[in-house]
Design a protein around this motif. Structure first.
Motif, mmCIF file in Angstrom:
data_model
loop_
_atom_site.group_PDB
_atom_site.id
_atom_site.type_symbol
_atom_site.label_atom_id
_atom_site.label_comp_id
_atom_site.label_asym_id
_atom_site.label_seq_id
_atom_site.Cartn_x
_atom_site.Cartn_y
_atom_site.Cartn_z
ATOM 1 N N THR A 192 -28.367 0.326 -23.503
ATOM 2 C CA THR A 192 -27.925 1.075 -22.358
ATOM 3 C C THR A 192 -29.206 2.463 -22.153
ATOM 4 O O THR A 192 -29.877 2.632 -23.168
ATOM 5 N N TYR A 193 -29.226 3.191 -21.235
ATOM 6 C CA TYR A 193 -30.926 3.906 -20.508
ATOM 7 C C TYR A 193 -30.010 4.756 -20.131
ATOM 8 O O TYR A 193 -29.012 4.300 -18.401
ATOM 9 N N TYR A 210 -37.441 1.052 -18.860
ATOM 10 C CA TYR A 210 -36.836 0.775 -19.985
ATOM 11 C C TYR A 210 -37.960 -0.886 -20.221
ATOM 12 O O TYR A 210 -37.645 -1.596 -21.447
ATOM 13 N N ILE A 212 -28.379 -1.793 -19.783
ATOM 14 C CA ILE A 212 -29.772 -1.928 -19.112
ATOM 15 C C ILE A 212 -29.686 -2.952 -18.690
ATOM 16 O O ILE A 212 -28.595 -3.942 -19.396
ATOM 17 N N ASN A 213 -31.019 -3.916 -17.404
ATOM 18 C CA ASN A 213 -30.487 -4.951 -17.199
ATOM 19 C C ASN A 213 -31.999 -5.604 -18.208
ATOM 20 O O ASN A 213 -33.360 -5.892 -18.380
ATOM 21 N N ARG A 247 -24.108 -5.981 -17.000
ATOM 22 C CA ARG A 247 -24.864 -5.852 -16.174
ATOM 23 C C ARG A 247 -25.375 -6.618 -14.715
ATOM 24 O O ARG A 247 -25.396 -5.923 -13.939
ATOM 25 N N ILE A 295 -34.303 2.963 -24.751
ATOM 26 C CA ILE A 295 -32.895 2.951 -24.694
ATOM 27 C C ILE A 295 -32.080 3.379 -26.822
ATOM 28 O O ILE A 295 -32.667 3.716 -26.732
ATOM 29 N N TYR A 298 -37.554 -2.494 -25.694
ATOM 30 C CA TYR A 298 -37.022 -2.270 -25.053
ATOM 31 C C TYR A 298 -37.257 -0.575 -24.242
ATOM 32 O O TYR A 298 -36.704 0.322 -25.344
ATOM 33 N N THR A 310 -31.519 0.690 -11.733
ATOM 34 C CA THR A 310 -31.227 1.371 -12.742
ATOM 35 C C THR A 310 -30.821 2.259 -11.863
ATOM 36 O O THR A 310 -29.326 3.108 -12.540
ATOM 37 N N VAL A 353 -39.431 -0.864 -13.766
ATOM 38 C CA VAL A 353 -37.699 -0.526 -14.655
ATOM 39 C C VAL A 353 -38.043 0.260 -15.554
ATOM 40 O O VAL A 353 -39.624 -0.220 -16.574
#
Length: 806
Positions: free
Chosen positions: A376-377, A407, A382-383, A332, A800, A797, A219, A405
């Motif tokens: 989003t994070y 999230y 985010i992936n 991403r 997020i 997740y 990230t 990661v």
């Protein structure tokens, strides 16, 4: 002098050609203009002499090329083919084309062209690289031949049979020089046919395999949103377009873009329609790369129905969650294949994308209603990894991909606490039977079955004392009359002895069959044989045959001490049990059976033969029974999460007044609707060693497998291979692929021979996929519980936010 002048001019011309070649070669590495989510990305204007076209096609009309990323929508480049020998580009409308440097598209005077790559100058041969598919660890040659036939039927590809002398197992190889994209596409086709394969690289000695692109990106990567560079090409090859009949239309050393002048008539690649445009260029391997260039939203419309079936999982909130995950993943990982001239692949290596024909109305609606929305994070996309079926829990990314990661943490695939079952509860106002004696549990069901058939003199709430009391003659007489009514017989004439076993047996047989059929069908030896009660001699001669037949058929039971006690009155429970058993066996209770769907609003929901869910309201005073262990117990509430075998009765008002439920083996996790929520795989030690391949080298013969560490989701994260000459370990996400299993959420059972040696492993597992991120089938399960797409995404997740990008 003339000769000298000619030589001089030739030298000048050669120098100009070499300079041009140098300029073209620089185009392989020239990056495209950087873009952000604010300013649309457009191809950079080429310097003079760079990416020049050699088109000879006539210009009949012109159309200004529209921006694919209007309103700040990014453009996505999907590689439909990376090593094509030729490509067919067509449209049912007006086919347009343009080179990479052109600002307008020109209309062609043909509706279909064939595109090939042609050699201009010799180039150094590329490094020998390729892939093939492999199936290993088959028990016999017959198994290998059968699997080869299945592969041939599914893909029309021939498979070569191999024998592993070390493990004495058979295998197959498919293909001899696939590109990576071709290998992944072939593996996906075989997976659709339920054939597990692995991709094997064909590398020169000393080469190594690049790190998998499925590893989550950190990230902290500030350049997580990237654009592709210029497509790799050069002066060594050009794109040549032909019309029908091999008439050459034009050629170009630069990439060529094809499109249609009308969105309603999309451009087609090999007769398959795609939104946006199709770009074709000659790659460094001398083949064609075919890229679908389109807006992000149109791309997501071609992904969602292929990642989450609208037919199998038709809930809009689940598809919205999938749309946001797919959009976020694409954004991403945009530019993942930057050096090769495209962003993503259309396979599971990126996301499954199949173009316009795969789009679905429900999925497209989900895309439209979440337009521009991403996960989003800390303000970055985010992936958004996701997995088909997580088996009830997702796993930390660190335990699968060796990359922590924040999230992508282990999460339960269900609502929290009792809320997981709350939407699926069916209730009744009827109080359950008041029982303390185990043997009376089954009698509560018998009484309920007879109550719904309007048997009189039955207590509303049965108890041990009521069931154990003697059955009065008056009650038995009315019960037998009700039996005769259901059997369409005349009520039998009974005496005051009718509540005793012998007389009761004769009266019950008459009420059901209309006659005492036992006296006709059994001879004396039969009667003596079936009357195995300790006090059989006390049974009156007139009733012996009837008692023998009811005992034989299980409709009459002995007491725990193997006696009948023919002179003593029956208890209510014994009499009612006999009546219920014989009526149920003869299908006279009008019971129905089925498999439930998840309940809605206190209704039993069943799937019709036409594939539709049919709800039947459950009466407020219905009898409810649930199997717990081996017995059916009376209850006041039952959870119907879907998949439970049920038996039920519908009254004259069309409501369910009796319902018994057996729990589904898939449990109550949100992903229970997947066919892979539970699975079993059997392997011999030789088969397991063949699958483990290089991980098992140097350990001798495999004798055992041991899970020595598990992740937060209980997935195996460290598998020890025990051999006759040593041990080895497989760790992380490699365990699943090394063993060729659907998931690594499993336990191992062993089978032993007479000498205690392991002769087989049984893997009892759950789930399908890597187990990280959003569970796709679980998203559907949560949607069934009333979760919104935002709640679904935040359930999988951690930490997020949802952000509208445009």
């Amino acid at each position: 002098m003339r000769i000298f002048l000619a030589l001089f001019l030739s030298a000048i011309l050669l120098a100009q050609l070499l300079c041009a070649a140098s300029v073209f070669a620089q185009g392989d590495v020239r990056p495209r203009r950087a873009a952000s989510t604010v300013e649309p990305a457009q191809p950079a204007p080429a310097p003079k002499g760079e990416w020049q076209t050699r088109s000879t096609a006539p210009v009949t009309s012109a159309l200004v090329l529209p921006a694919a990323d209007s309103n700040n929508e990014p453009t996505i480049r999907v590689a439909l083919a990376t090593d094509a020998r030729s490509a067919s580009i067509s449209s049912t409308g007006h086919l347009m084309n343009a080179t990479d440097v052109a600002n307008t598209m020109v209309a062609l005077d043909v509706a279909r062209v064939r595109v090939e790559a042609r050699l201009l100058s010799p180039v150094a041969p590329p490094a020998d690289e390729g892939f093939r598919l492999s199936v290993v660890a088959l028990a016999s040659r017959a198994d290998a031949e059968q699997k080869a036939r299945e592969i041939k039927e599914a893909t029309n590809e021939d498979a070569q049979i191999t024998l592993d002398n070390a493990t004495k197992t058979w295998g197959l190889t498919i293909g001899d020089h696939y590109t990576q994209t071709e290998a992944e596409e072939m593996r996906a086709r075989l997976l659709d046919a339920a054939i597990e394969t692995s991709i094997v690289p064909l590398l020169p000695p000393g080469s190594t395999v690049a790190k998998s692109s499925t590893t989550p990106t950190s990230t902290n990567n500030s350049s997580s949103i990237r654009l592709t560079s210029a497509r790799p090409t050069g002066p060594s090859r050009e794109v040549v377009a032909f019309a029908a009949g091999s008439a050459r239309l034009f050629s170009s050393s630069a990439p060529v873009m094809f499109g249609s002048d009308d969105e309603k008539t999309p451009v087609r690649f090999n007769d398959k329609p795609y939104r946006g445009r199709i770009e074709v260029f000659a790659n460094t391997r001398g083949a064609l790369t075919v890229v679908n260039v389109l807006g992000l939203e149109d791309y997501v419309k071609g992904v969602v129905p292929n990642e989450l079936s609208a037919g199998g999982y038709p809930l809009i909130e689940a598809h919205k969650a999938q749309a946001i995950a797919a959009r976020t993943y694409a954004l991403r990982n945009r530019g993942q294949f930057l050096s090769q001239g495209y962003d993503l692949l259309p396979t599971t290596r990126s996301q499954v994308y199949r173009g316009l024909t795969s789009e679905n109305a429900l999925s497209s609606r989900a895309v439209d209603e979440t337009r521009g929305m991403i996960a989003t994070y800390n303000g970055e996309p985010i992936n958004a990894l996701y997995t088909s079926t997580c088996g009830g829990r997702t796993e930390d990314a660190a335990n699968i991909f060796n990359d922590a990661v924040p999230y992508l943490k282990a999460r339960e695939c269900a609502a929290e606490g009792h809320a997981a079952l709350a939407p699926f509860i069916v209730k009744t106002s009827r109080e359950p039977a008041e029982l303390k004696t185990q043997q009376n549990v089954t009698l509560a069901r018998d009484v309920a079955l007879l109550a719904i058939q309007n048997f009189t003199s039955l207590k509303t709430r049965v108890s041990d004392s009521w069931l154990d009391a003697e059955a009065p003659v008056s009650e038995v007489r009315t019960w037998l009359a009700a039996v005769a009514r259901l059997s369409h017989q005349t009520a039998p004439t009974v005496t005051e002895e009718v509540n005793r076993p012998a007389a009761f047996a004769t009266a019950l047989s008459t009420a059901v069959y209309g006659e005492s059929r036992a006296d006709t069908l059994l001879n004396n030896a039969d009667v003596d044989y079936f009357l195995a009660a300790r006090d059989a001699e006390e049974i009156p001669q007139a009733n012996r045959a009837d008692v023998a037949m009811l005992l034989r058929d299980g409709y009459l039971s002995l007491l725990p001490d193997a006696t009948l006690r023919p002179r003593e009155p029956l208890s209510r429970g014994r009499a009612l049990h006999s009546i219920a058993r014989i009526l149920e066996a003869r299908n006279l209770l009008q019971m129905q059976k089925g498999v439930s769907r998840p309940t809605t609003e206190n209704a039993l929901v069943l799937r019709s033969t036409k594939g539709k869910d049919l709800p039947v309201k459950v009466s407020a005073e219905a009898f409810l029974f649930r199997q717990i262990g081996e017995s059916l117990y009376p209850v006041s509430t039952i959870a119907l999460v879907g998949g439970e075998p049920v038996a039920f009765h519908v009254n004259s008002a069309g409501e369910v007044d009796y319902l018994e439920v057996r729990p589904t083996a898939n449990g109550a996790a949100a992903d229970r609707f997947s066919p892979f929520s539970n699975w079993t795989t059997d392997l011999t030690p030789g088969q397991a060693q063949a699958r483990l391949g290089r991980y098992a080298s140097g350990i001798g013969l495999l004798v055992d497998l041991r899970v020595v560490a598990r992740g937060n989701s209980r997935r195996a994260t460290d598998l020890e291979l025990v051999g006759t000459a040593g041990t080895a370990h497989v760790r992380g996400g490699r365990i699943r692929s090394a063993l060729g299993l659907r998931e690594q959420l499993f336990v191992v059972e062993r089978r032993y021979d007479d000498e205690g040696r392991v002769i087989g492993f049984t893997f009892l597992g759950r789930g399908w996929g890597h187990g990280v991120g959003m569970c796709q089938v679980g998203a559907y399960g949560l949607a069934r519980q009333g979760f919104t797409y935002e709640q679904i995404l935040k359930a999988y997740y951690s930490g997020i936010e949802l952000t509208r990008m445009y």
